[in-house]
Enzyme design. Structure first.
Site, PDB file in Angstrom:
ATOM      1  N   HIS A 132      22.919  -8.543  53.156  1.00 51.22           N
ATOM      2  CA  HIS A 132      24.019  -8.421  53.948  1.00 51.22           C
ATOM      3  C   HIS A 132      24.589  -9.957  54.381  1.00 51.22           C
ATOM      4  CE1 HIS A 132      22.152  -4.637  54.523  1.00 51.22           C
ATOM      5  NE2 HIS A 132      23.098  -4.174  55.116  1.00 51.22           N
ATOM      6  N   GLY A 183      25.887  -6.941  48.212  1.00 48.24           N
ATOM      7  CA  GLY A 183      25.589  -5.595  48.089  1.00 48.24           C
ATOM      8  C   GLY A 183      26.141  -4.673  49.304  1.00 48.24           C
ATOM      9  N   HIS A 184      26.527  -5.210  50.439  1.00 49.98           N
ATOM     10  CA  HIS A 184      27.495  -4.495  51.133  1.00 49.98           C
ATOM     11  C   HIS A 184      28.787  -5.067  51.456  1.00 49.98           C
ATOM     12  CE1 HIS A 184      28.667  -2.010  54.497  1.00 49.98           C
ATOM     13  NE2 HIS A 184      27.437  -1.511  54.910  1.00 49.98           N
ATOM     14  N   HIS A 258      26.299   4.685  48.909  1.00 44.98           N
ATOM     15  CA  HIS A 258      26.520   4.475  50.351  1.00 44.98           C
ATOM     16  C   HIS A 258      28.099   4.599  50.764  1.00 44.98           C
ATOM     17  CE1 HIS A 258      26.241   2.098  54.148  1.00 44.98           C
ATOM     18  NE2 HIS A 258      24.881   2.449  54.216  1.00 44.98           N
ATOM     19  N   GLU A 310      22.460   7.396  52.431  1.00 45.86           N
ATOM     20  CA  GLU A 310      23.613   7.169  53.511  1.00 45.86           C
ATOM     21  C   GLU A 310      24.995   7.317  52.796  1.00 45.86           C
ATOM     22  OE1 GLU A 310      22.028   4.856  57.141  1.00 45.86           O
ATOM     23  OE2 GLU A 310      22.744   3.560  55.586  1.00 45.86           O
ATOM     24  N   GLU A 326      28.025   9.420  58.541  1.00 49.35           N
ATOM     25  CA  GLU A 326      27.658   8.437  59.399  1.00 49.35           C
ATOM     26  C   GLU A 326      29.289   8.035  60.166  1.00 49.35           C
ATOM     27  OE1 GLU A 326      25.900   4.955  57.712  1.00 49.35           O
ATOM     28  OE2 GLU A 326      26.836   3.804  59.225  1.00 49.35           O
ATOM     29  N   CYS A 328      30.334   5.247  61.100  1.00 50.56           N
ATOM     30  CA  CYS A 328      31.223   4.164  60.446  1.00 50.56           C
ATOM     31  C   CYS A 328      31.528   4.375  59.046  1.00 50.56           C
ATOM     32  CB  CYS A 328      30.080   2.959  60.023  1.00 50.56           C
ATOM     33  SG  CYS A 328      29.322   1.960  61.435  1.00 50.56           S
ATOM     34  N   CYS A 394      25.360  -0.385  63.700  1.00 49.12           N
ATOM     35  CA  CYS A 394      26.799  -0.658  63.108  1.00 49.12           C
ATOM     36  C   CYS A 394      27.720   0.116  63.669  1.00 49.12           C
ATOM     37  CB  CYS A 394      26.655  -0.548  61.720  1.00 49.12           C
ATOM     38  SG  CYS A 394      25.884   1.032  61.113  1.00 49.12           S
ATOM     39  N   CYS A 395      27.266   1.463  64.180  1.00 52.06           N
ATOM     40  CA  CYS A 395      28.366   2.483  64.366  1.00 52.06           C
ATOM     41  C   CYS A 395      29.103   2.007  65.948  1.00 52.06           C
ATOM     42  CB  CYS A 395      27.942   3.712  64.439  1.00 52.06           C
ATOM     43  SG  CYS A 395      27.248   4.290  62.892  1.00 52.06           S
TER      44      CYS A 395
END
Lengths: 628, 628
Positions: A132, A183-184, A258, A310, A326, A328, A394-395
């Site tokens: 991240h 990766g994200h 994801h 996810e 999710e 997010c 995160c949310c």
């Protein structure tokens, strides 16, 4: 790189739109007064803010986590949007305190990441796949851009420009640079914001690099893993589909992996495609949009059914009780939808944006603004509840920044046209026909389908007003200055082109009835079931209103009525009707028996908007009712 | 300890019953000729058998795993049952080879466990909670008892008696002994078998100790964890409910935790309760039985819906697609049911036994005997398939030993009575009325409900023949020597008491029609749905017979017909009728739409027995059809 802007619409910035809305204003107020301070406290108490002091030393407890910086970035962004429309000295003081800490954490070379600076200083850029690092950079950039736009101050923006410049010096196809990408995904869309805020095409080019490089062979994550002494095959998620890096983006045809990563990526990808005139990349965005919204989206706008990754599984796999969906991910879908809407000027994107916003996004926060869903199932046995915070948080700040910036989703402009995407009571200043036009929207949406827009150009001006005809609406009428008019519908927008004079009004009436919604027959979980929807709101039945709610069936012909209940959770339209309930009488002493032994009783039921569930007595919840 | 045998019925041992049945004999033959040799090879290839050579040294690959011994114990048991009715020199040679290895692995003090002897010799008895040490002992004991009964040989039985004696010297309430018990119950029921085989009450007392000690405070697993230097709170399953050790057994009121552990435990508990006349413990068994079978069992007899704990959640939580329903758990339910049936002489236990046996157990093995389900869902998108073996390979040999010992479930005796529990073509010798009576049962069960029993006492004798009236049957008739008779029904068994002469026949006819089965209205997953059952068989619809099978709805009044298809998978009764299929035409370009846009087509459907699914073309499967 050629810059050929293919974006048809320019959003009207959130700072130029002040909400004055019966539905959203109270939510923004809760967000401003409760949620944002609450999240500051949570970030403070958990160490996320003080991490930027860089005082952590090996042996200390609570080392800065690899994704902490992103939470702070999102909090700054949320607070900045709020300050743009609601000056608040106390909040501003907190923001400036945090901004100073962030700026102070920047390293001489421009690097800015609490975890790697103090916890693993020798591991910088060694695990882009899992750690991240660029994702955190992206969220700090988004925060910096919002902070600059809200306050005019440059300290944070300048720091993040230095960081982005440094990142640009590290990554790229040029000899000596790393050919990596995160990766994200997140940095891609953030760099576009930075490009728009600064005009510096270097950031657009860097975003383009990240988009183009992703998924190429030889695979960067393979090489990176080997450099760490790991076998790439031991990747915990098995396939790079998890992070949408299994093949080059322009070859991707299916939404995989994801869900948040997917839609953050597609958002940045759509930005890059539109700003560079990359029609092949834009075609990939359209394909992925269709796959997501025609095969892999819940009726609530929730996306990503599986807890395992996810994210996504196979087409039409949309289980209700085990839906991950999710918060997010629904927010990320909103981001992608907004970009596609601006590129294509087509209401179908805003229809999805609205579906997610009013249902699978808004469900993410409690009415009092202090509790959050990470996971948004469409059925519950009564054990699923919102929480104050999450280890992976995160949310909550994602909700806060979206709610705070909601004004930015309402209007857009094109040469000679103003678009009304969403129906939200508001005052806005927009630039069209060479001048500033003031718009005042009044509406009781989403409770009612009527509304009115007053147009106030500085001097009379010719332009088109493009009113989105909601996808849920089949009958509608328009009036200009009280007189019925007809209007052509262009890509889902009713076009009223005329010479507008200050005080002109446009009134609309979108017939809003309770609809029984069915899913595509390939959605196995919903065969023989219907959901109730009225306007943009999907409804659900809760145990506190409906005893033994999971035993209810909806007769095909029962009448459904909507009623505004002013005492219900601050005032909500409920949907009521008669259902059949399978009765447990006669089932003592057996778990299975002949179908003929089932007794049904006709009972009154009450449905409430999905977003509002789990705000009263905890209990079971159902969206898709079996039909009787 | 007082020994007061409360068991009403004595099962007729599998060695005294030779199947001659159109349904089961081919399955036993596949088990004997294919499955048992296949499992020997798998045990051999994976190192499970050679582990008993104790040659593994630190640094070698493939160390003996903590549960390997149990697989070998179950394989010996399966092979022994087979040898009891089908002498087979080659299989006997393999068995004796394995038996010699097992016996040779016994330590001077009687200890017998491959993992702890060679891998962690200093860790013996240090983690009863997690490490299956007594569980493995239990399976070796079961294998030893079966081996002795089949062959008359004593080497393995003697070795396991020595091991049990040693275990008895280690565990108990006496000063100096450990007050432990196994995290995975099994030894309890095994010790009862050892007691019955040897007559040595020491083993009954040890079983009683394990049952009584379980769940007491101070908690053994807490103390044991602390002794290992661990915080008991870090137990990976959080609660001792996982292993039914959260409270003393006689206080337990709800079936919780890991399903296989639960039913192995209850089986041993029922044995101890019945053999010691412990009415309080027996009452707990009855409560747990009711909770399991009235609130927590699939219509297939599968138990334990959750993958998370391989076990139970809350009452009526029976999701179909995500059903775990481990094969071993259904087998363990059969074990518990058999014990309760013998204790209570009540057919309701055998009804459940039969439900599990013909559905959720038998589904565990492919028709060719080479592939196995560990997990038995009641709906599938087409991605769930049997496998040749598993790293945790408990299910395959469990199936093998159950199928090999099936004869032992058919008949039972009581003073002056012979019970027919199951309808399986067979010849049996039973002891009743002071003499040996030969029984010959002929039937096409489960395809047809008719059958006939010929009774051959050595000399005419007075006794009662107790024929189970299946729970699924509402109309039935009996004939004795061709003449209609009426018979009182006693706890679910039709009682024919008379003086029987060699050659007397009893013929029954249980009306077997296709039934629409409903679940208790509290089972949310099945509201508005029905399952099809005919006789003991639950049916399912497979994609290979029914295109777009998940889009089918069953009209409430459609006629259902059963038909024997001799070419289908060796000959099976299929259920056919007309269903409605929701059509995808008109849904291009949308995922959700008005209910009124759904089109239905009437189509012919075909259902096959659930146990037989996934033996042809892979595809989707549905047990519970939504009603139209």
């Amino acid at each position: 790189m050629e810059i050929r802007n293919r974006v048809r619409l320019q959003p009207v910035a959130p700072g130029d739109v002040r909400l004055n809305d019966g539905f959203w204003t109270p939510r923004q107020e809760v967000n401003r007064r409760v949620t944002i301070p609450h999240q500051y406290r949570m970030c403070k108490e958990t160490g996320r803010i003080d991490a930027f002091r860089l005082t952590w030393k090996p042996g200390d407890p609570n080392p800065p986590h690899i994704f902490w910086d992103s939470d702070v970035g999102k909090w700054i962004e949320a607070a900045a949007y709020t300050l743009a429309t609601h000056p608040d000295p106390e909040l501003e003081r907190l923001v400036e305190e945090v901004v100073a800490l962030v700026v102070g954490a920047q390293q001489p070379d421009g690097y800015l990441n609490t975890h790697y600076t103090v916890v693993e200083p020798d591991k910088r850029w060694t695990n882009l796949r899992d750690c991240h690092e660029l994702y955190c950079a992206g969220h700090l950039i988004e925060g910096a851009v919002a902070h600059h736009q809200a306050t005019g101050k440059r300290a944070l923006l300048d720091a993040l420009c230095r960081y982005a410049d440094y990142i640009d010096s590290v990554f790229g196809v040029e000899p000596g640079k790393k050919r990596g990408y995160c990766g994200h995904p997140e940095i891609e869309l953030a760099l576009i914001k930075l490009y728009r805020a600064t005009g510096n095409a270097r950031y657009l080019r860097l975003a383009q690099y990240f988009v183009d490089e992703r998924g190429r062979q030889p695979h960067y994550y393979d090489e990176e893993a080997r450099a760490r002494g790991e076998d790439p095959k031991t990747f915990w998620q098995t396939s790079y589909e998890y992070c949408q890096a299994h093949q080059p983006l322009r070859e991707q045809r299916e939404v995989v992996g994801h869900a948040v990563r997917a839609f953050y990526l597609y958002s940045g990808m759509a930005d890059v495609a539109a700003l560079t005139g990359d029609t092949e990349l834009l075609a990939a965005c359209r394909r992925l949009w269709d796959d997501a919204t025609l095969r892999k989206m819940y009726v609530t706008g929730g996306v990503g059914p599986s807890k395992h990754n996810e994210g996504f599984t196979s087409a039409y796999d949309l289980p209700n009780e085990t839906a991950y969906a999710e918060t997010c991910a629904a927010i990320a879908l909103v981001f992608f939808a907004q970009r596609m809407a601006q590129i294509e000027a087509d209401s179908r994107y805003v229809d999805v944006l609205e579906r997610a916003l009013y249902n699978g996004v808004l469900s993410g926060v409690s009415l009092d603004g202090t509790k959050f869903f990470y996971v948004n199932p469409l059925a519950s046995r009564g054990t699923h509840h919102r929480q104050e915070w999450f280890g992976c948080a995160c949310c909550p700040p994602n909700l806060a920044r979206l709610l705070a910036s909601l004004g930015g989703y309402v209007y857009a402009t094109a040469p000679g046209a103003v678009y009304v995407h969403l129906y939200v009571g508001s005052r806005a200043r927009v630039q069209v026909g060479g001048q500033t036009v003031e718009l005042t929207q009044e509406t009781d949406y989403p409770w009612e389908g009527d509304g009115c827009l007053t147009v106030r150009p500085a001097t009379p001006a010719q332009f088109a007003l493009m009113l989105r005809v909601p996808g849920w609406c089949s009958r509608w009428t328009l009036r200009v200055n009280g007189r019925s008019v007809t209007a052509p519908v262009v890509r889902g927008y009713a076009r009223l082109r005329r010479r507008w004079t200050a005080g002109d009004t446009v009134a609309w009436s979108f017939a809003m009835s309770v609809e029984r919604v069915a899913a595509h027959p390939a959605v196995a979980a919903d065969v023989g079931r219907v959901a109730l929807q009225r306007g943009p709101l999907v409804y659900c039945l809760e145990g506190c209103d409906n005893p033994r709610v999971t035993a209810l069936l909806l007769p095909v012909r029962s009448r459904l009525a909507a009623r505004f209940d002013p005492r219900l959770m601050g005032g909500m339209v409920v949907v009521e009707g008669m259902a059949e309930r399978v009765e447990a009488a006669g089932w003592q002493g057996r778990l299975y028996g002949p179908r003929s032994a089932l007794q049904r009783e006709t009972v009154r039921f009450k449905a409430v908007p999905y977003f509002a569930w789990d705000n009263r007595k905890p209990g079971a919840m159902v969206v898709w009712m079996p039909e009787a």
